[in-house]
Design an enzyme around this catalytic site. Sequence first.
Site, PDB file in Angstrom:
ATOM      1  N   HIS A   1       2.347   2.895   2.337  1.00 32.74           N
ATOM      2  CA  HIS A   1       3.599   2.823   3.092  1.00 32.74           C
ATOM      3  C   HIS A   1       4.683   2.175   2.237  1.00 32.74           C
ATOM      4  CE1 HIS A   1       6.250   2.033   6.611  1.00 32.74           C
ATOM      5  NE2 HIS A   1       5.606   3.060   7.148  1.00 32.74           N
ATOM      6  N   CYS A   2       4.350   1.092   1.553  1.00 29.58           N
ATOM      7  CA  CYS A   2       5.329   0.395   0.707  1.00 29.58           C
ATOM      8  C   CYS A   2       5.765   1.243  -0.486  1.00 29.58           C
ATOM      9  CB  CYS A   2       4.741  -0.913   0.179  1.00 29.58           C
ATOM     10  SG  CYS A   2       4.583  -2.214   1.414  1.00 29.58           S
ATOM     11  N   MET A   3       4.853   2.075  -1.020  1.00 26.79           N
ATOM     12  CA  MET A   3       5.134   2.808  -2.251  1.00 26.79           C
ATOM     13  C   MET A   3       5.891   4.106  -2.018  1.00 26.79           C
ATOM     14  SD  MET A   3       1.825   2.285  -4.717  1.00 26.79           S
ATOM     15  CE  MET A   3       0.635   3.065  -3.616  1.00 26.79           C
TER      16      MET A   3
ATOM     17  N   GLY B   1       0.818  -1.203   0.000  1.00 25.71           N
ATOM     18  CA  GLY B   1       0.000   0.000   0.000  1.00 25.71           C
ATOM     19  C   GLY B   1       0.852   1.253   0.000  1.00 25.71           C
TER      20      GLY B   1
END
Length: 432
Positions: A421-423, A419
């Site tokens: 946070h990962c991107m 999501g």
Amino acid sequence: MTAIPEPASGSRLPFGVHSEVGKLRRVMIHRPDLELKRLTPGNHDDLLFDDVLWVRRARQQHDAFADLLRDRGVEVLYLETLLAEALEVPAGRKWVLDRAVTPFTVGAGMSDEIRDYLDRVSSVVLADHLIGGLTVREAAELLRGHGVATDGTIARGSLVVSAMAEDDFILRPLPNSYFTRDPSAWLYGGVVVNPMYWPARRLEALNVEAIYRFHPEFSGAGFDFWYSREQEGDSFGRASSEGGDIMPIGNRTVAIGMSERTTGQMIEKIALALFAKGAADRVIAAGMSRDRAHMHLDTVFTFLDRDCVTMFPKVVNAITAYSVRPADKEGELDVRRETSFLGAIQDALKLKEIRVIGTGGDAWQSEREQWDDGNNVVALEPGVVVAYERNEFTNAQLRKAGIEVISLDGSEIGKGRGGGHCMTCPLVRDPA
């Protein structure tokens, strides 16, 4: 906590990430491109995807994500642009090619020819290849265009390439590149360039380190490398780490998931580096079960506000937590088991209470929403987060608790299992 002073007129804030929820100032992201077009039903497992993506729609969704970041005052930098600019520096281009194009990556029979071609192309084309890959067919066409004799497919001197099909990759594509959180992690005034767990992702860290070492805006910025390939060299040990496990939560503390992809060995290395420079006093290691559904700490736990987190209780409540501090003797560690992970977080941040918002819905819906990154939200400032709109139950719980949720269509980009946070790779974030 001490606030970061405003920069002088015409200057920029120094690179550094001092919390998980303080005002986000600058961020590095990657717009999906060629590397995702090369994801197929036949190779998506090897490239760590569960499905292929509709690339045009994924790009549209990612553009919408970038726009909402800008709308909230965040400066957005693109990884591929930064990489191309770093490759304009001759030393940067040489540094990358010395490591990406070797007899151990492309084979001894082709390394000189491929290196010669990549030395000549523009920095933009080279960045495209380093992220999007290079096939046998493309290499043959490019080499013929540069006057290198081939037998119609590829140079006869390469066993490695001769045994490949025309559409096999000499340089592998890096479709996980849009998850910019993982190759590096900024902790207070420095950065960890991560030795990533899976071979399919390791060249992502090489590209990012090239940016940090050679891009004009980074190379003279004076930040620390808490860990990097250049400092440590290649290791045949079992140490690995990824940014989705690493969180500078504030108050001189870092939380790190000891997970499928981040080992205790690397947590010790990071802790020792931070302690040696006085950048942190405590690292909270979160021992997690290993599962594809929660390969990083941030897939089950992220911050929403100074005193508020969202989490997937089934996993987080089972975490075995350890606090790692400097020992009395320099270079050694004091490791103590904690009663609970959340208790350690609360203690480190000196909170009277920590508000916890679990993944929404019944047992089945909760598991579905965790899989769809319901807990993988990114804070733009205290109490303001970006979340995928499909996680209706979890988002409703967040809003009920007073969190402002900016929803995003992640029907395609979420297929990579990550999501907001990962991107995002935060480059400048205020203390909370």
